[in-house]
Each structure stands twice: as C-alpha cells, then as structure tokens.
Design a protein around this motif. Structure first.
Motif, PDB file in Angstrom:
ATOM      1  N   THR A 111       0.832  -1.207   0.000  1.00  0.00           N
ATOM      2  CA  THR A 111       0.000   0.000   0.000  1.00  0.00           C
ATOM      3  C   THR A 111       0.866   1.256   0.000  1.00  0.00           C
ATOM      4  OG1 THR A 111      -1.736  -1.175   1.214  1.00  0.00           O
ATOM      5  CG2 THR A 111      -1.845   1.229   1.197  1.00  0.00           C
ATOM      6  N   LEU A 112       1.938   1.259   0.792  1.00  0.00           N
ATOM      7  CA  LEU A 112       2.844   2.403   0.811  1.00  0.00           C
ATOM      8  C   LEU A 112       3.536   2.568  -0.542  1.00  0.00           C
ATOM      9  CD1 LEU A 112       4.507   1.955   4.339  1.00  0.00           C
ATOM     10  CD2 LEU A 112       2.598   3.440   3.709  1.00  0.00           C
ATOM     11  N   ALA A 113       3.938   1.436  -1.141  1.00  0.00           N
ATOM     12  CA  ALA A 113       4.566   1.495  -2.463  1.00  0.00           C
ATOM     13  C   ALA A 113       3.576   2.014  -3.502  1.00  0.00           C
ATOM     14  CB  ALA A 113       5.070   0.111  -2.865  1.00  0.00           C
ATOM     15  N   PHE A 114       2.313   1.632  -3.348  1.00  0.00           N
ATOM     16  CA  PHE A 114       1.270   2.123  -4.245  1.00  0.00           C
ATOM     17  C   PHE A 114       1.179   3.641  -4.186  1.00  0.00           C
ATOM     18  CE2 PHE A 114      -3.187   3.624  -3.556  1.00  0.00           C
ATOM     19  CZ  PHE A 114      -3.531   3.803  -4.892  1.00  0.00           C
ATOM     20  N   SER A 155     -11.735   0.706  -4.579  1.00  0.00           N
ATOM     21  CA  SER A 155     -11.981   2.107  -4.237  1.00  0.00           C
ATOM     22  C   SER A 155     -10.751   2.993  -4.447  1.00  0.00           C
ATOM     23  CB  SER A 155     -12.459   2.218  -2.786  1.00  0.00           C
ATOM     24  OG  SER A 155     -11.527   1.639  -1.892  1.00  0.00           O
ATOM     25  N   SER A 156      -9.548   2.460  -4.222  1.00  0.00           N
ATOM     26  CA  SER A 156      -8.341   3.271  -4.401  1.00  0.00           C
ATOM     27  C   SER A 156      -8.138   3.638  -5.868  1.00  0.00           C
ATOM     28  CB  SER A 156      -7.110   2.514  -3.886  1.00  0.00           C
ATOM     29  OG  SER A 156      -7.221   2.274  -2.508  1.00  0.00           O
ATOM     30  N   ILE A 157      -8.336   2.666  -6.757  1.00  0.00           N
ATOM     31  CA  ILE A 157      -8.200   2.930  -8.189  1.00  0.00           C
ATOM     32  C   ILE A 157      -9.302   3.883  -8.652  1.00  0.00           C
ATOM     33  CG2 ILE A 157      -8.447   1.863 -10.469  1.00  0.00           C
ATOM     34  CD1 ILE A 157      -5.718   1.500  -9.339  1.00  0.00           C
ATOM     35  N   THR A 158     -10.500   3.747  -8.076  1.00  0.00           N
ATOM     36  CA  THR A 158     -11.596   4.663  -8.413  1.00  0.00           C
ATOM     37  C   THR A 158     -11.188   6.110  -8.131  1.00  0.00           C
ATOM     38  OG1 THR A 158     -13.216   2.960  -7.829  1.00  0.00           O
ATOM     39  CG2 THR A 158     -14.012   5.214  -7.982  1.00  0.00           C
ATOM     40  N   ASP A 204      -7.881   5.389   4.652  1.00  0.00           N
ATOM     41  CA  ASP A 204      -7.046   5.323   3.457  1.00  0.00           C
ATOM     42  C   ASP A 204      -7.752   5.923   2.245  1.00  0.00           C
ATOM     43  OD1 ASP A 204      -8.907   3.289   3.373  1.00  0.00           O
ATOM     44  OD2 ASP A 204      -7.562   1.790   2.525  1.00  0.00           O
ATOM     45  N   THR A 205      -9.086   5.778   2.152  1.00  0.00           N
ATOM     46  CA  THR A 205      -9.801   6.360   1.018  1.00  0.00           C
ATOM     47  C   THR A 205      -9.794   7.885   1.086  1.00  0.00           C
ATOM     48  OG1 THR A 205     -11.887   6.064   2.244  1.00  0.00           O
ATOM     49  CG2 THR A 205     -11.320   4.387   0.614  1.00  0.00           C
ATOM     50  N   THR A 206      -9.874   8.440   2.293  1.00  0.00           N
ATOM     51  CA  THR A 206      -9.786   9.897   2.457  1.00  0.00           C
ATOM     52  C   THR A 206      -8.408  10.396   2.017  1.00  0.00           C
ATOM     53  OG1 THR A 206     -11.322   9.839   4.339  1.00  0.00           O
ATOM     54  CG2 THR A 206      -9.941  11.788   4.115  1.00  0.00           C
ATOM     55  N   ILE A 207      -7.383   9.709   2.474  1.00  0.00           N
ATOM     56  CA  ILE A 207      -6.011  10.111   2.165  1.00  0.00           C
ATOM     57  C   ILE A 207      -5.718   9.973   0.677  1.00  0.00           C
ATOM     58  CG2 ILE A 207      -3.573   9.563   2.579  1.00  0.00           C
ATOM     59  CD1 ILE A 207      -4.505   8.604   5.420  1.00  0.00           C
ATOM     60  N   GLY A 233      -6.749  -6.841  -2.919  1.00  0.00           N
ATOM     61  CA  GLY A 233      -6.709  -5.488  -3.454  1.00  0.00           C
ATOM     62  C   GLY A 233      -5.323  -4.878  -3.419  1.00  0.00           C
ATOM     63  N   SER A 234      -4.598  -5.022  -2.285  1.00  0.00           N
ATOM     64  CA  SER A 234      -3.268  -4.416  -2.163  1.00  0.00           C
ATOM     65  C   SER A 234      -2.282  -5.041  -3.144  1.00  0.00           C
ATOM     66  CB  SER A 234      -2.751  -4.565  -0.727  1.00  0.00           C
ATOM     67  OG  SER A 234      -2.661  -5.923  -0.347  1.00  0.00           O
ATOM     68  N   THR A 235      -2.327  -6.365  -3.275  1.00  0.00           N
ATOM     69  CA  THR A 235      -1.429  -7.050  -4.215  1.00  0.00           C
ATOM     70  C   THR A 235      -1.748  -6.661  -5.649  1.00  0.00           C
ATOM     71  OG1 THR A 235      -1.171  -8.940  -2.723  1.00  0.00           O
ATOM     72  CG2 THR A 235      -0.657  -9.310  -5.041  1.00  0.00           C
ATOM     73  N   SER A 236      -3.032  -6.590  -5.966  1.00  0.00           N
ATOM     74  CA  SER A 236      -3.451  -6.258  -7.333  1.00  0.00           C
ATOM     75  C   SER A 236      -2.996  -4.863  -7.733  1.00  0.00           C
ATOM     76  CB  SER A 236      -4.980  -6.372  -7.460  1.00  0.00           C
ATOM     77  OG  SER A 236      -5.414  -7.681  -7.173  1.00  0.00           O
ATOM     78  N   ILE A 237      -3.188  -3.903  -6.847  1.00  0.00           N
ATOM     79  CA  ILE A 237      -2.794  -2.527  -7.151  1.00  0.00           C
ATOM     80  C   ILE A 237      -1.275  -2.404  -7.254  1.00  0.00           C
ATOM     81  CG2 ILE A 237      -2.760  -0.174  -6.244  1.00  0.00           C
ATOM     82  CD1 ILE A 237      -5.468  -0.707  -4.994  1.00  0.00           C
ATOM     83  N   PHE A 238      -0.556  -3.083  -6.372  1.00  0.00           N
ATOM     84  CA  PHE A 238       0.903  -3.016  -6.369  1.00  0.00           C
ATOM     85  C   PHE A 238       1.484  -3.491  -7.708  1.00  0.00           C
ATOM     86  CE2 PHE A 238       4.948  -5.268  -5.440  1.00  0.00           C
ATOM     87  CZ  PHE A 238       5.716  -4.174  -5.070  1.00  0.00           C
ATOM     88  N   TYR A 239       1.099  -4.686  -8.110  1.00  0.00           N
ATOM     89  CA  TYR A 239       1.654  -5.234  -9.357  1.00  0.00           C
ATOM     90  C   TYR A 239       1.118  -4.501 -10.588  1.00  0.00           C
ATOM     91  CZ  TYR A 239       3.776  -9.018  -6.739  1.00  0.00           C
ATOM     92  OH  TYR A 239       4.552  -9.737  -5.874  1.00  0.00           O
ATOM     93  N   THR A 240      -0.114  -4.015 -10.503  1.00  0.00           N
ATOM     94  CA  THR A 240      -0.667  -3.249 -11.620  1.00  0.00           C
ATOM     95  C   THR A 240       0.152  -1.992 -11.878  1.00  0.00           C
ATOM     96  OG1 THR A 240      -2.933  -4.037 -11.322  1.00  0.00           O
ATOM     97  CG2 THR A 240      -2.660  -1.900 -12.385  1.00  0.00           C
ATOM     98  N   LEU A 241       0.529  -1.282 -10.820  1.00  0.00           N
ATOM     99  CA  LEU A 241       1.291  -0.051 -10.998  1.00  0.00           C
ATOM    100  C   LEU A 241       2.706  -0.320 -11.503  1.00  0.00           C
ATOM    101  CD1 LEU A 241       0.045   2.078  -8.008  1.00  0.00           C
ATOM    102  CD2 LEU A 241      -0.146   2.619 -10.417  1.00  0.00           C
ATOM    103  N   ILE A 242       3.315  -1.419 -11.074  1.00  0.00           N
ATOM    104  CA  ILE A 242       4.637  -1.782 -11.600  1.00  0.00           C
ATOM    105  C   ILE A 242       4.546  -2.013 -13.107  1.00  0.00           C
ATOM    106  CG2 ILE A 242       6.408  -3.574 -11.640  1.00  0.00           C
ATOM    107  CD1 ILE A 242       6.029  -3.921  -8.660  1.00  0.00           C
ATOM    108  N   ILE A 243       3.542  -2.778 -13.524  1.00  0.00           N
ATOM    109  CA  ILE A 243       3.367  -3.061 -14.955  1.00  0.00           C
ATOM    110  C   ILE A 243       3.004  -1.790 -15.715  1.00  0.00           C
ATOM    111  CG2 ILE A 243       1.893  -4.273 -16.611  1.00  0.00           C
ATOM    112  CD1 ILE A 243       1.805  -6.604 -14.654  1.00  0.00           C
ATOM    113  N   THR A 244       2.148  -0.956 -15.098  1.00  0.00           N
ATOM    114  CA  THR A 244       1.751   0.297 -15.758  1.00  0.00           C
ATOM    115  C   THR A 244       2.956   1.189 -16.007  1.00  0.00           C
ATOM    116  OG1 THR A 244      -0.472   0.241 -14.782  1.00  0.00           O
ATOM    117  CG2 THR A 244       0.342   2.380 -15.543  1.00  0.00           C
TER     118      THR A 244
END
Length: 429
Positions: A38-41, A93-96, A386-389, A244-255
């Motif tokens: 999450t922090l890496a995200f 929600s984070s990607i949203t 986390d959604t607010t931040i 969710g955390s794993t999905s977002i992490f690897y998605t951003l690396i690939i992106t």
C-alpha cells in the motif's frame, strides 16, 4: 501523538513500555506485506501522475474533451467526467479515486474549481459505489460475514440474497451519490468549501506538440484492466477473493513499465526525462505514505483497545426495535470514524447487529444496510481513512483541507440517511 497516547493506555500508563510497544507496532506494520504494498502504491501513484503531466498527456486530455469534442465547457462539466469515472470504476476504491482525480485535475485548474471539490467528488463516489456494486473485495467481505451468521444458525437462506437485500437499504451510499451530483450540477459550495484553495490555471495549454490524449488514456486503461486481471488471478479465478493491495501493487509496476515503452515509442519522453519525472513524483508522495503508515498504526491501536466492542456495548435490549437500525448506523459511523476503516467496522458490527435484530424482532436486512451505511459514512469522514487520504492525494490537495471541506456534504447525506433508517424501522417493525 495519538498512537503514543493509545500505547500509553494499553501499557497501563508505563511510559517506557508505551515507547517499546509503539516501536514494535511500526516494526510490525513494516513487516506486513499488504502495508508495504500500500505504501509502495502511494509512492508509485506519484510517479504515474508526474509522468502523465510531463509527457503532455494532461494537456492532451484537456484539448480532447474541451476543444475537439467540446464535452467540457463549464465549471459544471469540469467535474462530471470525474463523477462518471467514480461510478463506472467500481472494482477497487483506491483505483476509483485515482482515476477520477487524474481526470478531473486539469479541468479543475482550467475552470477555477478547487482541488478540494475534486477530492470530495472522488471520495464521495469511490467507497459508496463499491459498497453498492459489490462485485469486488467489498462484496467478498460482506458475503463472508453474512455467511458466518448463517452458519451460526441466526438467519437462514443464502448469503448473496441477504447481501442484495442489505444493499437496497444502504441509504448513505445512495444519498451521498445524489448529494454529490447535486453539488456538482448546481455548483453548490457550502461551509469551508467556499474558501477552499483554487489552483491558478496554467498559462500555457496544449502547445507542446508531444501532448496527446493517448498519453493519458492508456495508463488509465492499463491500471483499470490490470486491477481486474490481478483481482481475478489472486483470487484463483474468483474476483471476490482477490487481494486489493497485491493487485494494485503489481498493476502499478506493470503500468510504469508499459508507460516507459509507450512514451519512448511516441517520443513523448526520453529515458532520462522518464526517470527524473518518476523520481520527482515519488518524492512528492512521501508525506502521503507517512500519513498512511500512521493511519494504519492508530487503527491498530484502536483495535487493540477494543474501541468498537466498547461502543457496541451501549446497544442493549432496552433499545426499541424500531430505532435499532438508526442506532446501528450512528454507532457504525462512530467506530469507522475512530478507526478509519469501513471493513473493520463491518467485521465488528455485523456479528453484533444480526443477533440484536433477531432478538429484538427488528428488520434484519435493514440493520445489515445500517451497518454498511454507517461504515461507509464514518470511513468517508475520517481523516485517518485510506480512502480519504488517497482521494486527497489523487486530487492534489491536503488531507486536512479535504476532510473539513467535504464534511458538511457528508453530514447532510448522513442526516437524511438516519431519518430513512428510523422511518423504515418504524414502518417494517
């Protein structure tokens, strides 16, 4: 300070023990995979946003929607793309929040709309929509919690059926979306939002010949598509069970990898410019990552102090069944605000709300809906959520400004929701 005070109480008011517990807590958090991801995200999001802006993708978006297609021509239209994106992207929600914020930032600057108003739109669509369309991790958690009540013999039937019925009573999510749409469409600024900081419009727009809409579009497509793919992959084919955390992490690396290749192909950025922009964007997000880490820590302190159970003990058999749903909504909101987590609130309150509803012969689905609504409302308003931040981060405004400017709108939606829970409680009892 809040974490330290909490540890001080947990340690029976021994200062040295409190310090040791605090160090151990942060050490434990930094050893958790989901926390590090999450922090890496948060850090990588800064890189993505900086690259899109530096490449000319932001200018391309403004030119495409404002000039070529004339879709955005006013203050009202400037926030509508973000509102629509917040509803359409409901997988996580984070990607949203990230996508809605990225789309809205250039238009807010162009038409003199505060970034706080954009953050309000991002935050008011992400969690509410995810809780209304539970084809995501939210649905998986709620199905599991409801299934536990069925297994315990408190209620019968299927988890999915109960979930659909409870979603129909998720009044806060519905009202929050309506309030947000009205605030956007009629350009309504109330309370602190009237004095929110407005970023000056850029002096040069769309003059860089490298700027093109595709430089913005493809990173968004890769992020949304990547999260869906990884949610399915990490859930062994079931998107409900994905991480969710794993999905977002690897998605951003690939992106980021795909962005480098695509930007080089389009001659938008040199490798040197790409690395420089990535580093600058990452550095800008370091304070946000720190806030997230502290938010996780104080949420853990609240959990160890059993704040939720203590607050839940105030609901007893003396409460009239007609008002049970309203009381659950208020209590859930307090717990979510104090802990900064809607999911934690669901986990605390559903096992309490269902037995209470059964024992008091109150509408069970209505009480489940009150749990969901209370969790979403409290989490929506909490400065340690986390959604607010992430909504503040994606929009480019401070967490403090975002929290205080969106609160009046959230309270309006919550007030209407409370009236609805009491009204339906009386009507269905």
């Amino acid at each position: 300070m809040a974490v330290l005070v909490g540890e001080f109480i947990i340690a029976d008011f021994h200062p040295l023990t409190a310090l040791i517990l605090m160090v151990e807590r942060f050490g434990g958090l930094l050893s958790e995979g989901w926390v590090l991801k999450t922090l890496a995200f948060a850090i990588m999001v800064g890189s993505v946003m900086a690259l899109i802006e530096r490449s000319g993708g932001v200018d391309g978006l403004v030119h495409e929607l404002s000039v070529k297609r004339s879709w955005v021509k006013s203050k009202r239209g400037a926030l509508m793309p973000s509102f629509i994106a917040g509803i359409v992207v409901f997988i996580e929600s984070s990607i949203t929040s990230l996508v809605a914020g990225a789309i809205g930032r250039p238009f807010c600057d162009r038409y003199g709309i505060s970034r706080a108003k954009l953050a309000f739109v991002c935050d008011s669509t992400s969690a509410p929509v995810c809780s209304l369309i539970p084809l995501n991790g939210w649905g998986a958690l709620l199905l599991g919690l409801i299934g536990g009540q069925i297994t315990a013999g408190l209620i019968g039937g299927e988890s999915a059926t109960w979930l659909l019925q409870s979603v129909a009573f998720n009044f806060y999510a519905f009202i929050a979306l309506i309030v947000t749409f009205i605030a956007v469409w009629f350009e309504i600024d109330i309370g602190p939002m009237r004095h929110a900081t407005i970023t000056p419009p850029p002096t040069i727009e769309c003059e860089d010949e490298r700027g093109h809409f595709s430089l913005f579009l493809w990173p968004m497509v890769w992020m949304i598509g990547g999260v869906i793919a990884f949610m399915i992959a990490t859930g062994d084919g079931d998107i409900f069970k994905g991480s969710g955390s794993t999905s977002i992490f690897y998605t951003l690396i690939i992106t980021l990898t795909l962005m480098w290749g695509y930007y080089r192909f389009k001659n938008a950025l040199t490798t040197r410019e790409f690395l420089s922009s990535s580093l600058q964007g990452a550095k800008s997000m370091a304070p946000i990552a720190a806030i997230l880490l502290f938010a996780f820590a104080i949420g853990g302190v609240s959990s160890d102090m059993e704040v939720g159970k203590y607050l839940a003990s105030f609901i007893g058999d003396y409460l009239p069944s007609a008002y049970l749903a309203g009381a659950i909504f208020v209590l859930g909101a307090i717990i979510a605000f104090a802990t900064g987590t809607s999911w934690g609130t669901f986990s605390i309150m559903l096992p309490i709300a269902v037995p209470l509803a059964v024992g008091l012969d109150a509408p069970i689905a209505l009480c489940m809906g009150a749990v969901i609504s209370g969790g979403v409302f409290g989490d929506h308003c909490s400065p340690i959520s986390d959604t607010t931040i992430i909504s503040a981060m994606a929009s480019g405004c401070s967490v403090q400004e975002h929290t205080k400017t969106q609160l009046p709108y959230a309270l309006i939606a919550a007030g209407i929701s409370l009236v609805l829970f009491i009204t339906f409680g009386i009507a269905l009892t």
